[in-house]
Design a protein around this motif. Structure first.
Motif, short mmCIF file in Angstrom:
data_model
loop_
_atom_site.label_atom_id
_atom_site.label_comp_id
_atom_site.label_asym_id
_atom_site.label_seq_id
_atom_site.Cartn_x
_atom_site.Cartn_y
_atom_site.Cartn_z
N GLU A 39 0.91 -1.14 0.01
CA GLU A 39 -0.01 0.06 0.13
C GLU A 39 0.82 1.20 0.03
OE1 GLU A 39 -3.16 2.39 -0.31
OE2 GLU A 39 -3.55 -0.06 -0.40
N MET A 52 -4.47 5.75 -10.91
CA MET A 52 -4.90 4.57 -10.24
C MET A 52 -6.15 4.31 -10.69
SD MET A 52 -2.45 3.33 -8.55
CE MET A 52 -0.91 3.80 -8.66
N GLU A 53 -6.32 3.91 -12.03
CA GLU A 53 -7.63 3.57 -12.61
C GLU A 53 -7.28 2.11 -13.48
OE1 GLU A 53 -8.90 6.81 -14.58
OE2 GLU A 53 -9.76 7.85 -12.97
N GLU A 64 -11.57 3.61 -10.46
CA GLU A 64 -10.33 3.89 -9.75
C GLU A 64 -10.07 3.26 -8.59
OE1 GLU A 64 -9.20 7.44 -6.29
OE2 GLU A 64 -11.09 7.81 -7.62
N ILE A 65 -8.85 2.61 -8.41
CA ILE A 65 -8.40 1.86 -7.43
C ILE A 65 -8.53 2.73 -6.11
CG2 ILE A 65 -6.37 0.33 -6.67
CD1 ILE A 65 -5.76 0.24 -9.58
N GLY A 69 -6.88 -0.10 -1.58
CA GLY A 69 -7.30 -1.42 -2.33
C GLY A 69 -6.03 -2.38 -2.65
N PHE A 70 -4.82 -1.71 -2.64
CA PHE A 70 -3.76 -2.70 -2.52
C PHE A 70 -3.53 -3.54 -1.46
CE2 PHE A 70 -2.94 0.37 -5.90
CZ PHE A 70 -2.11 -0.39 -6.73
N GLY A 73 -6.11 -6.08 -1.27
CA GLY A 73 -5.78 -7.23 -2.32
C GLY A 73 -4.67 -8.21 -1.81
N THR A 120 -6.50 0.79 -19.18
CA THR A 120 -5.63 0.83 -18.32
C THR A 120 -4.19 1.59 -18.86
OG1 THR A 120 -6.48 -0.88 -17.10
CG2 THR A 120 -4.31 -0.09 -16.13
N THR A 124 -0.07 2.63 -14.95
CA THR A 124 -0.71 2.06 -14.03
C THR A 124 -0.36 0.42 -14.13
OG1 THR A 124 -2.42 3.54 -14.16
CG2 THR A 124 -2.96 1.70 -13.25
N LEU A 128 0.99 -1.81 -10.99
CA LEU A 128 0.28 -2.88 -10.63
C LEU A 128 0.87 -4.31 -10.60
CD1 LEU A 128 -3.48 -2.27 -12.67
CD2 LEU A 128 -2.78 -2.25 -9.83
#
Length: 152
Positions: A39, A52-53, A64-65, A69-70, A73, A120, A124, A128
């Motif tokens: 994160e 961050m999409e 959007e992330i 979110g990280f 995940g 994306t 990004t 990711l």
């Protein structure tokens, strides 16, 4: 205590504190550490201007992330890793090696997702993919080190 009196100390072991803890607990601690580091990595990327999409397969546009979110995940997918580690600790002949080989292969396979994410930005996609490696670089070695101390 005199200079000639030998000191008696507990033998130092390379294994450390985590080698005596249950595999699931080490997995939980590794997951939390991996989630925080990942994160933080994502927050740095976000602050650097990386959008961050991202979109999943079949999506018409990127979404959007969210912040966190990280973290979520990593926690979600690490549960599977903890289950794998616990099972290998119980049934595998060489649990640390089996865990490492399996998780490295799965991490490599996970890089396909960001690579083919539609709608994306390339920056990004790179963040990711890198986040998968960052999470694995924290979680996998900690669990593998614990699995190396499994006694049968």
């Amino acid at each position: 205590m005199s200079v000639t009196t030998p000191q008696t100390q507990a033998p130092q072991t390379e294994s450390g504190l985590l080698s005596t803890r249950p595999v699931w607990l080490v997995g939980l601690l590794a997951t939390l550490a991996g989630a925080v580091v990942t994160e933080a990595f994502a927050l740095v990327a976000r602050a650097a201007g990386v959008p961050m999409e991202a979109a999943g397969p079949g999506a018409k546009e990127a979404a959007e992330i969210p912040v966190g979110g990280f973290f979520g995940g990593v926690v979600f997918w690490s549960v599977a890793g903890i289950v794998l580690a616990v099972a290998l600790a119980r049934w595998a002949g060489r649990p640390a090696r089996t865990f490492t080989v399996t998780t490295v292969a799965l991490t490599a396979l996970s890089l396909a997702g960001p690579a083919v994410a539609p709608h994306t930005a390339t920056s990004t996609q790179i963040v990711l993919a890198a986040s998968h490696v960052v999470a694995a670089a924290v979680v996998v070695p900690l669990l593998a080190r614990r699995l190396a101390h499994v006694r049968r």
